[in-house]
Design a protein around this motif. Sequence first.
Motif, PDB file in Angstrom:
ATOM      1  N   GLN A   1      71.981  28.834  25.409  1.00  0.00           N
ATOM      2  CA  GLN A   1      70.551  28.475  25.935  1.00  0.00           C
ATOM      3  C   GLN A   1      70.780  29.201  27.176  1.00  0.00           C
ATOM      4  O   GLN A   1      71.515  28.875  28.075  1.00  0.00           O
ATOM      5  N   THR A   2      69.422  29.923  27.341  1.00  0.00           N
ATOM      6  CA  THR A   2      69.424  30.805  28.591  1.00  0.00           C
ATOM      7  C   THR A   2      68.173  30.179  29.756  1.00  0.00           C
ATOM      8  O   THR A   2      68.354  30.598  30.885  1.00  0.00           O
ATOM      9  N   ALA A   3      67.592  29.470  29.088  1.00  0.00           N
ATOM     10  CA  ALA A   3      66.455  28.791  30.205  1.00  0.00           C
ATOM     11  C   ALA A   3      66.221  27.241  29.273  1.00  0.00           C
ATOM     12  O   ALA A   3      66.640  26.760  28.404  1.00  0.00           O
ATOM     13  N   LYS A   4      65.188  26.539  30.474  1.00  0.00           N
ATOM     14  CA  LYS A   4      65.143  25.292  29.971  1.00  0.00           C
ATOM     15  C   LYS A   4      63.987  25.069  28.848  1.00  0.00           C
ATOM     16  O   LYS A   4      63.978  24.057  28.464  1.00  0.00           O
ATOM     17  N   GLY A   5      63.204  26.123  28.554  1.00  0.00           N
ATOM     18  CA  GLY A   5      62.079  26.271  27.644  1.00  0.00           C
ATOM     19  C   GLY A   5      61.577  27.536  27.068  1.00  0.00           C
ATOM     20  O   GLY A   5      61.848  28.454  27.961  1.00  0.00           O
TER      21      GLY A   5
ATOM     22  N   PRO B   1      67.771  35.068  24.887  1.00  0.00           N
ATOM     23  CA  PRO B   1      68.962  34.774  24.329  1.00  0.00           C
ATOM     24  C   PRO B   1      69.451  35.609  23.025  1.00  0.00           C
ATOM     25  O   PRO B   1      70.574  35.930  22.821  1.00  0.00           O
ATOM     26  N   VAL B   2      68.323  35.903  22.202  1.00  0.00           N
ATOM     27  CA  VAL B   2      68.662  36.511  21.100  1.00  0.00           C
ATOM     28  C   VAL B   2      69.378  38.065  21.489  1.00  0.00           C
ATOM     29  O   VAL B   2      70.472  38.401  21.004  1.00  0.00           O
TER      30      VAL B   2
ATOM     31  N   PRO C   1      62.135  33.038  23.487  1.00  0.00           N
ATOM     32  CA  PRO C   1      62.713  31.603  23.471  1.00  0.00           C
ATOM     33  C   PRO C   1      63.760  31.191  24.186  1.00  0.00           C
ATOM     34  O   PRO C   1      64.252  32.133  24.899  1.00  0.00           O
ATOM     35  N   LYS C   2      64.056  29.856  24.241  1.00  0.00           N
ATOM     36  CA  LYS C   2      65.192  29.387  25.083  1.00  0.00           C
ATOM     37  C   LYS C   2      66.525  29.455  24.921  1.00  0.00           C
ATOM     38  O   LYS C   2      67.357  29.447  25.491  1.00  0.00           O
ATOM     39  N   GLU C   3      66.599  29.617  23.497  1.00  0.00           N
ATOM     40  CA  GLU C   3      67.958  29.509  22.768  1.00  0.00           C
ATOM     41  C   GLU C   3      68.185  30.060  21.514  1.00  0.00           C
ATOM     42  O   GLU C   3      67.209  30.518  20.782  1.00  0.00           O
ATOM     43  N   VAL C   4      69.412  30.561  21.056  1.00  0.00           N
ATOM     44  CA  VAL C   4      69.686  31.050  19.907  1.00  0.00           C
ATOM     45  C   VAL C   4      70.956  30.456  19.350  1.00  0.00           C
ATOM     46  O   VAL C   4      71.891  30.096  20.131  1.00  0.00           O
TER      47      VAL C   4
END
Length: 462
Positions: free
Chosen positions: A207-211, A225-226, A319-322
């Motif tokens: 997760q690189t950010a909050k949203g 993040p991908v 996206p915020k996460e992967v």
Amino acid sequence: MNTIEFFINNKQNFLNELFDLIRIPSISRHKDSVQTAANWLENKLRQTADYVEQIPTTGNPVILAEWEPQYLEISASSHPTLLFYGHYDVQPPEPLDEWISPPFEPEIRDGRIFARGIGDNKGQFFAHIVAIECLHKLNQLGVNIKLILDGEEELGSPYIDEAISKKQEFFEDVDLVIVSDGPADPTWKPTLEFGARGIITAQFELQTAKGDVHSGNFGGIQPNPVWDLISILKTMKDDQGKCLIEGFYDDVFTPTPAALKAAEDLNRDPEVYKEQLDITYFGEEKDLPITHRLMFRPTFNIRGISSGSVRENARTIIPKEVVAELDIRLVPNQVPEKIKQLVTEHLDRLKSESENYAQILERCEVNFGTSFYPMFTPLELPWTEVLAKSITEGFEEEPLKIPLAGGSLPLYSLYKATGKPIYIIPYAQPDEDNHAPNENMMVEWFEKGVKTSIAILNNLKG
């Protein structure tokens, strides 16, 4: 009346019992249903077995049973003790709308039994139980037989060691172990397998950010993040399919001459695989023969990646996460704990070599999941001839000898408990569709499985 005649005369009754077991939706995580199935099996086994017990664990119960020889003039030390392994838990049936008939209401269509769990694994281990009962009813059991039924194989058998540790004496006199699980060879020939690759699963969550954010408004600022996780994964495998983790191949076993000959005798045609899988090129270690890649070499596989949204739900976002999940298949001599450590050390080296990698990994959570040890039984042991002869009698065709099965099973726990050779003899046809909608088992293959088990028990007393 001989044993086969007894089986044929009572086949419908045995199928009815199997259908009763199938109707119990013993999905691994549904503890009440699994317990119902365990109780059903205990009652069934008590009809013939000399000993039956449910062993409670932190998870689902493990069932043990034993049948003593009925030939009283033969001493207990003069014949082998055989242990059968099976599992009575099943995969979830979803997606339900893809089933032609209800997953827990068995139905025979075109000579096949369709139901969740019929091939994986209730129909296969029940064939052993039927064979034992047929011999027992005719007072013809000539060997000592033991059975262990796992209640959480589909979750990686996390508590089978706990159950075994409570009954170590049960396993001390075992001479060989037989597992009937998985599909037979894609050639539709009966199969005698001498082991299976092991497995490790791992999850990378970054997760690189909050949203999630607008890819135009914040593109160039918010990290993706991908791409970041892809950069990490690319350090683990090259374009030719070789794993780049230092030490990954150090302990890979050298196949025995008999194993190499058996692999060569399979005479695998690469074009058949391309047609079967609808592929135009092969993955993994491209410089090695097909049979080696299928059996004798480890793999490093990304089994899934999830991030953002695609197709009809696509949005122009960062996206915020992967989340990426891996499964690593191991071959004999490779130890899951060591491979986990090598992966961890690889990631630590990346942190020290690159500030960019360090920033990514600082926010990346890595967790290891299921792990099974690989297992291999030498083909040169005398049991090979007995089992091959028995399969030939049951299937009316000589079996293929496959040194290592591609899938992974909790075989190491059985090996630790017994120290004895383990063989895999699948009784489900190649297109059983285990883990998928419309899982099925051909009635003919169930019958051949019962006949093979009868032959094994007769030939072992021999």
